[in-house]
Motif scaffolding. Structure first.
Motif, short mmCIF file in Angstrom:
data_model
loop_
_atom_site.label_atom_id
_atom_site.label_comp_id
_atom_site.label_asym_id
_atom_site.label_seq_id
_atom_site.Cartn_x
_atom_site.Cartn_y
_atom_site.Cartn_z
N GLU A 1 0.81 -1.19 0.00
CA GLU A 1 0.00 0.00 0.00
C GLU A 1 0.86 1.26 0.00
O GLU A 1 0.57 2.20 -0.68
CB GLU A 1 -0.94 0.03 1.20
N PHE A 2 1.93 1.25 0.76
CA PHE A 2 2.79 2.43 0.82
C PHE A 2 3.34 2.77 -0.56
O PHE A 2 3.39 3.92 -0.95
CB PHE A 2 3.93 2.22 1.81
N LEU A 3 3.74 1.76 -1.32
CA LEU A 3 4.32 2.02 -2.63
C LEU A 3 3.33 2.69 -3.56
O LEU A 3 3.70 3.54 -4.34
CB LEU A 3 4.84 0.71 -3.25
N LEU A 4 2.07 2.33 -3.47
CA LEU A 4 1.05 2.95 -4.31
C LEU A 4 0.99 4.45 -4.04
O LEU A 4 1.09 5.26 -4.94
CB LEU A 4 -0.32 2.33 -4.04
N VAL A 5 0.86 4.82 -2.78
CA VAL A 5 0.75 6.23 -2.43
C VAL A 5 2.06 6.95 -2.72
O VAL A 5 2.07 8.02 -3.30
CB VAL A 5 0.35 6.39 -0.95
N HIS A 6 3.17 6.33 -2.38
CA HIS A 6 4.47 6.95 -2.61
C HIS A 6 4.73 7.15 -4.10
O HIS A 6 5.18 8.19 -4.52
CB HIS A 6 5.57 6.10 -1.98
N SER A 7 4.40 6.15 -4.91
CA SER A 7 4.68 6.26 -6.33
C SER A 7 3.84 7.34 -6.99
O SER A 7 4.20 7.87 -8.02
CB SER A 7 4.46 4.91 -7.03
N GLY A 9 3.34 10.18 -5.64
CA GLY A 9 3.90 11.46 -5.21
C GLY A 9 2.91 12.33 -4.47
O GLY A 9 2.94 13.54 -4.56
N ILE A 10 2.01 11.71 -3.71
CA ILE A 10 0.99 12.44 -2.97
C ILE A 10 1.43 12.59 -1.52
O ILE A 10 1.71 11.61 -0.86
CB ILE A 10 -0.36 11.69 -3.02
N SER A 11 1.48 13.82 -1.05
CA SER A 11 1.80 14.03 0.36
C SER A 11 0.55 13.79 1.20
O SER A 11 -0.56 13.77 0.69
CB SER A 11 2.29 15.46 0.57
N SER A 12 0.72 13.62 2.52
CA SER A 12 -0.46 13.41 3.35
C SER A 12 -1.36 14.63 3.34
O SER A 12 -2.56 14.50 3.46
CB SER A 12 -0.11 13.03 4.77
N ALA A 13 -0.83 15.82 3.16
CA ALA A 13 -1.67 17.02 3.09
C ALA A 13 -2.54 16.99 1.83
O ALA A 13 -3.71 17.34 1.86
CB ALA A 13 -0.81 18.27 3.09
N GLU A 14 -1.98 16.54 0.72
CA GLU A 14 -2.74 16.45 -0.53
C GLU A 14 -3.73 15.30 -0.50
O GLU A 14 -4.76 15.34 -1.17
CB GLU A 14 -1.80 16.24 -1.71
N ALA A 15 -3.45 14.27 0.26
CA ALA A 15 -4.30 13.08 0.27
C ALA A 15 -5.72 13.41 0.71
O ALA A 15 -6.67 12.81 0.23
CB ALA A 15 -3.71 12.00 1.19
N GLY A 16 -5.89 14.39 1.60
CA GLY A 16 -7.22 14.76 2.05
C GLY A 16 -8.11 15.30 0.95
O GLY A 16 -9.31 15.36 1.08
N LYS A 17 -7.51 15.68 -0.17
CA LYS A 17 -8.25 16.20 -1.31
C LYS A 17 -8.38 15.16 -2.41
O LYS A 17 -8.85 15.46 -3.49
CB LYS A 17 -7.53 17.42 -1.88
N ASP A 40 -6.43 -7.80 -1.10
CA ASP A 40 -5.46 -6.71 -1.29
C ASP A 40 -6.16 -5.38 -1.47
O ASP A 40 -5.74 -4.36 -0.93
CB ASP A 40 -4.56 -6.99 -2.49
N ALA A 41 -7.25 -5.38 -2.23
CA ALA A 41 -8.00 -4.14 -2.46
C ALA A 41 -8.56 -3.59 -1.15
O ALA A 41 -8.52 -2.38 -0.91
CB ALA A 41 -9.12 -4.38 -3.47
N ARG A 42 -9.07 -4.47 -0.29
CA ARG A 42 -9.58 -4.01 1.01
C ARG A 42 -8.46 -3.42 1.86
O ARG A 42 -8.66 -2.41 2.55
CB ARG A 42 -10.27 -5.16 1.75
N ARG A 43 -7.29 -4.01 1.80
CA ARG A 43 -6.14 -3.48 2.56
C ARG A 43 -5.71 -2.12 2.02
O ARG A 43 -5.40 -1.21 2.80
CB ARG A 43 -4.98 -4.46 2.52
N ILE A 44 -5.66 -1.98 0.71
CA ILE A 44 -5.29 -0.70 0.11
C ILE A 44 -6.33 0.35 0.47
O ILE A 44 -5.99 1.48 0.82
CB ILE A 44 -5.14 -0.84 -1.42
N VAL A 50 -6.88 5.72 6.06
CA VAL A 50 -6.04 6.18 7.17
C VAL A 50 -5.24 7.42 6.76
O VAL A 50 -5.04 8.33 7.56
CB VAL A 50 -5.09 5.04 7.63
N LEU A 51 -4.83 7.47 5.50
CA LEU A 51 -4.06 8.60 5.00
C LEU A 51 -4.95 9.80 4.64
O LEU A 51 -4.45 10.82 4.19
CB LEU A 51 -3.25 8.18 3.77
N GLY A 52 -6.26 9.66 4.82
CA GLY A 52 -7.16 10.79 4.59
C GLY A 52 -7.83 10.83 3.23
O GLY A 52 -8.51 11.79 2.90
N TRP A 53 -7.64 9.80 2.43
CA TRP A 53 -8.27 9.77 1.11
C TRP A 53 -9.76 9.46 1.24
O TRP A 53 -10.18 8.75 2.14
CB TRP A 53 -7.65 8.68 0.25
N CYS A 54 -10.54 9.95 0.30
CA CYS A 54 -11.90 9.48 0.11
C CYS A 54 -11.76 8.29 -0.83
O CYS A 54 -11.47 8.46 -2.02
CB CYS A 54 -12.77 10.56 -0.51
#
Length: 87
Positions: A1-7, A9-17, A40-44, A50-54
């Protein structure tokens, strides 16, 4: 999951949007079935939330369902002036 968000290039501040459509597909017409895609999809999904995404989860959806869902979301976003970007 971390690699998806990291790849992305989304910061946690941007994730809320950010909005994510997470699709878990275990069964394919012309390929062998997968064993863990839905899990895997449920885990992602959980990690993105948790990171603030909708984040929205669709499990083994039909192509028509996905197309209709994306069309509705795009119309709603356009109506409120949201600009889209692809990753």
């Amino acid at each position: 999951e971390f690699l998806l968000v990291h790849s992305l290039g989304i910061s946690s501040a941007e994730a809320g949007k950010s909005v994510a459509l997470v699709i878990g597909e275990d069964s394919y017409k012309n390929l062998p079935d997968l064993n863990n895609a839905r899990t895997d999809a449920r885990r992602i999904l959980a990690k993105l939330k948790v990171l603030g995404w909708c984040a929205i989860l669709k499990q083994n959806p039909r192509l028509w369902d996905i197309s209709q869902f994306i069309g509705r979301i795009l119309s709603q976003l356009k109506a409120v002036g949201v600009r889209l970007r692809d990753f």
